[in-house]
Design an enzyme around this catalytic site. Structure first.
Site, PDB file in Angstrom:
ATOM      1  CB  SER A 147     -43.237  -8.350   6.569  1.00 32.60           C
ATOM      2  OG  SER A 147     -43.969  -7.547   6.951  1.00 32.60           O
ATOM      3  CE1 TYR A 160     -45.374  -9.383   1.945  1.00 40.69           C
ATOM      4  CE2 TYR A 160     -45.746  -8.357   3.999  1.00 40.69           C
ATOM      5  CZ  TYR A 160     -44.875  -8.644   2.978  1.00 40.69           C
ATOM      6  OH  TYR A 160     -43.347  -8.222   2.992  1.00 40.69           O
TER       7      TYR A 160
END
Length: 266
Positions: A147, A160
């Protein structure tokens, strides 16, 4: 100005049958990006096994579904053993399972760090440890889905981002170790893609911090130079190329797919 939707809909078809007979596993393959990847691999002739934690009513037809919680060692082991039994071997691993459950200050995330590391990083490490040895005799490809949170450092997603950063570093190191065996390892670094998970994320962000989910969607799209959120097919197209013979000299790379959002950061 180029119409972003026209660009999205004018896709060049990939060669059909280019993955005929290849055996692939796709984690988190029951919906969203994972389902789009699995569908593309099936269309290219591969045999595909997917995982998901629960039911998979939207799983791509033709893919074998194995329910498994990959945030646990036992869940990864079960999925790896079952996939190997179903396929008789493995040529392609797509580590797509991931996500997060909280969107809070990093100081308030103590209970979510372990889960976030398990599902976004250690699930891939454990699955690769179980299945990559099967590839050593004939080569293969491993794809890690990461990501742009790793470079954008969004305040409410640091757990994350940290897990995905670990995944990217691991991916590069693994590529060097496995290159002599003819096994390629790549990662794809994704921007804002419109999926069921992203819609849920926007709803939870609004619940925590206020605002409107539709306004947030528009804000995210406006921050992307190409003018739209990603479509799961954008990612599936890239992954299909990366696991194909057309990408036979690509390994150790981290491919950014974000509509240009982080062009000045990466």
């Amino acid at each position: 100005m180029v119409d972003p939707m026209a660009t999205e809909n004018s896709r060049t078809p990939a060669p059909s049958g280019e993955l005929a007979g290849r055996r692939a596993v796709v984690t988190g393959g029951s919906r969203g990006i994972g389902a789009a990847i699995a569908r593309d691999l099936l269309d290219a002739g591969a045999h595909v096994v997917i995982s998901a934690r629960g039911e998979a009513p939207d799983a791509p037809p033709g893919a074998a579904f194995v329910p498994a919680d990959l945030s646990t060692r036992d869940g990864v082991r079960h999925f790896a053993d079952t996939a190997r039994e179903l396929l008789g071997g493995v040529d392609i691993i797509v580590n797509n399972a991931g996500g997060c459950r909280s969107f809070q200050s990093v100081l308030e995330l103590e209970n979510d760090w372990q889960y976030t590391m398990d599902i976004n990083f250690l699930a891939a490490v454990r699955l690769n440890a179980a299945l990559v040895p099967v590839m050593r005799e004939h080569g293969g490809v491993v794809v890690h889905v990461s990501s742009i949170a790793t470079v954008a450092a969004y305040p409410n997603l640091l757990h994350y981002a940290a897990a995905k950063s670990a995944l990217e570093t691991y991916s590069k190191g693994l590529s060097a170790e496995l290159a002599p065996d003819g096994i390629r390892v790549v990662s794809v670094c994704l921007g804002n893609v419109e999926t069921p998970a992203s819609k849920t994320a926007r709803t939870r962000i609004v619940e925590l911090h206020g605002g409107d989910a539709d306004d947030l969607t528009g804000q995210w799209a406006a921050e992307i130079p190409l003018g739209r959120l990603g479509d799961p097919r954008d990612i599936a197209d890239a992954v299909r190329f990366l696991v194909s013979p057309r990408a036979s000299w690509i390994t150790g790379s981290n491919i950014v797919i974000d509509g240009g959002k982080t062009a000045s950061l990466c």
